[in-house]
Design a protein around this motif. Structure first.
Motif, PDB file in Angstrom:
ATOM      1  N   GLN A  70      19.085 -53.248 -17.516  1.00 16.17           N
ATOM      2  CA  GLN A  70      19.405 -53.115 -16.096  1.00 16.17           C
ATOM      3  C   GLN A  70      18.155 -53.085 -15.231  1.00 16.17           C
ATOM      4  OE1 GLN A  70      21.822 -49.609 -15.802  1.00 16.17           O
ATOM      5  NE2 GLN A  70      23.650 -50.625 -16.582  1.00 16.17           N
ATOM      6  N   SER A  71      17.098 -52.427 -15.701  1.00 18.98           N
ATOM      7  CA  SER A  71      15.867 -52.359 -14.905  1.00 18.98           C
ATOM      8  C   SER A  71      14.650 -52.404 -15.834  1.00 18.98           C
ATOM      9  CB  SER A  71      15.848 -51.093 -14.055  1.00 18.98           C
ATOM     10  OG  SER A  71      15.955 -49.965 -14.876  1.00 18.98           O
ATOM     11  N   PRO A  72      14.246 -53.606 -16.235  1.00 15.01           N
ATOM     12  CA  PRO A  72      13.118 -53.735 -17.161  1.00 15.01           C
ATOM     13  C   PRO A  72      11.785 -53.295 -16.550  1.00 15.01           C
ATOM     14  CG  PRO A  72      13.909 -55.896 -16.496  1.00 15.01           C
ATOM     15  CD  PRO A  72      14.857 -54.888 -15.937  1.00 15.01           C
ATOM     16  N   GLU A  73      11.625 -53.445 -15.221  1.00 18.84           N
ATOM     17  CA  GLU A  73      10.361 -53.051 -14.592  1.00 18.84           C
ATOM     18  C   GLU A  73      10.160 -51.541 -14.720  1.00 18.84           C
ATOM     19  OE1 GLU A  73      12.825 -54.556 -12.711  1.00 18.84           O
ATOM     20  OE2 GLU A  73      12.106 -56.612 -12.818  1.00 18.84           O
ATOM     21  N   ARG A  74      11.203 -50.782 -14.450  1.00 23.08           N
ATOM     22  CA  ARG A  74      11.104 -49.329 -14.540  1.00 23.08           C
ATOM     23  C   ARG A  74      10.797 -48.902 -15.975  1.00 23.08           C
ATOM     24  NH1 ARG A  74      15.919 -45.800 -12.326  1.00 23.08           N
ATOM     25  NH2 ARG A  74      14.967 -46.392 -10.365  1.00 23.08           N
ATOM     26  N   ALA A  75      11.454 -49.518 -16.943  1.00 25.34           N
ATOM     27  CA  ALA A  75      11.216 -49.171 -18.347  1.00 25.34           C
ATOM     28  C   ALA A  75       9.779 -49.490 -18.749  1.00 25.34           C
ATOM     29  CB  ALA A  75      12.200 -49.924 -19.241  1.00 25.34           C
ATOM     30  N   THR A  76       9.248 -50.609 -18.249  1.00 22.91           N
ATOM     31  CA  THR A  76       7.871 -50.987 -18.565  1.00 22.91           C
ATOM     32  C   THR A  76       6.884 -49.980 -17.975  1.00 22.91           C
ATOM     33  OG1 THR A  76       8.493 -53.319 -18.594  1.00 22.91           O
ATOM     34  CG2 THR A  76       6.155 -52.829 -18.358  1.00 22.91           C
ATOM     35  N   LEU A  77       7.131 -49.550 -16.749  1.00 22.72           N
ATOM     36  CA  LEU A  77       6.250 -48.572 -16.122  1.00 22.72           C
ATOM     37  C   LEU A  77       6.311 -47.219 -16.831  1.00 22.72           C
ATOM     38  CD1 LEU A  77       6.704 -49.402 -12.339  1.00 22.72           C
ATOM     39  CD2 LEU A  77       4.723 -49.852 -13.790  1.00 22.72           C
ATOM     40  N   TYR A  78       7.501 -46.815 -17.243  1.00 21.47           N
ATOM     41  CA  TYR A  78       7.620 -45.566 -18.004  1.00 21.47           C
ATOM     42  C   TYR A  78       6.840 -45.664 -19.321  1.00 21.47           C
ATOM     43  CZ  TYR A  78      11.214 -43.445 -15.019  1.00 21.47           C
ATOM     44  OH  TYR A  78      11.888 -42.875 -13.987  1.00 21.47           O
ATOM     45  N   ALA A  79       7.008 -46.777 -20.014  1.00 26.53           N
ATOM     46  CA  ALA A  79       6.300 -46.956 -21.287  1.00 26.53           C
ATOM     47  C   ALA A  79       4.786 -46.951 -21.071  1.00 26.53           C
ATOM     48  CB  ALA A  79       6.741 -48.252 -21.951  1.00 26.53           C
ATOM     49  N   LEU A  80       4.331 -47.592 -20.016  1.00 29.25           N
ATOM     50  CA  LEU A  80       2.904 -47.606 -19.706  1.00 29.25           C
ATOM     51  C   LEU A  80       2.399 -46.193 -19.405  1.00 29.25           C
ATOM     52  CD1 LEU A  80       0.318 -49.232 -19.135  1.00 29.25           C
ATOM     53  CD2 LEU A  80       1.092 -49.383 -16.761  1.00 29.25           C
ATOM     54  N   GLY A  81       3.139 -45.449 -18.616  1.00 30.05           N
ATOM     55  CA  GLY A  81       2.753 -44.078 -18.282  1.00 30.05           C
ATOM     56  C   GLY A  81       2.705 -43.177 -19.498  1.00 30.05           C
ATOM     57  N   ILE A  82       3.705 -43.286 -20.357  1.00 31.35           N
ATOM     58  CA  ILE A  82       3.727 -42.480 -21.581  1.00 31.35           C
ATOM     59  C   ILE A  82       2.559 -42.870 -22.486  1.00 31.35           C
ATOM     60  CG2 ILE A  82       5.034 -42.030 -23.699  1.00 31.35           C
ATOM     61  CD1 ILE A  82       7.571 -42.242 -21.947  1.00 31.35           C
ATOM     62  N   GLY A  83       2.267 -44.176 -22.577  1.00 36.08           N
ATOM     63  CA  GLY A  83       1.139 -44.629 -23.377  1.00 36.08           C
ATOM     64  C   GLY A  83      -0.187 -44.086 -22.871  1.00 36.08           C
TER      65      GLY A  83
END
Length: 97
Positions: free
Chosen positions: A75-88
């Protein structure tokens, strides 16, 4: 001065036909509690059977969570990518210490 006697609420005063979100959540919570209680007091043939049943329930819950996570990512790949980047970044900072 006359005072009106205050009586405790009776079951007739309670409205059960409410279709609000709070009422629906209360009904769902009661159903979950009853299901959990029923499972707690079921007769189990063996400890091994109980562990298998518990493992099966955990597996089903994890599979449902995985399906929901995939759906949200779609539904929202951009948000998931930003979350993954932040967690990383956070994990990298913690490991660098």
């Amino acid at each position: 001065m006359t005072q009106t006697p205050i009586a405790p609420p009776s079951p007739d005063d309670i409205v059960l036909e409410d279709d609000s979100l709070t009422h629906r959540l209360d009904v769902e919570a009661d159903a979950l509690m009853a299901e959990g209680e029923r499972r707690s007091f079921d007769r189990v043939d063996s400890l091994r059977g109980a562990v298998k049943a518990d493992a099966s329930r955990v597996r089903e819950g994890l599979e449902d969570g995985l399906v929901q996570a995939r759906e949200r990512i779609r539904q929202s790949p951009e948000r998931a990518t930003l979350y993954a980047l932040g967690i990383g970044v956070i994990v990298g900072m913690l490991l660098r210490r």
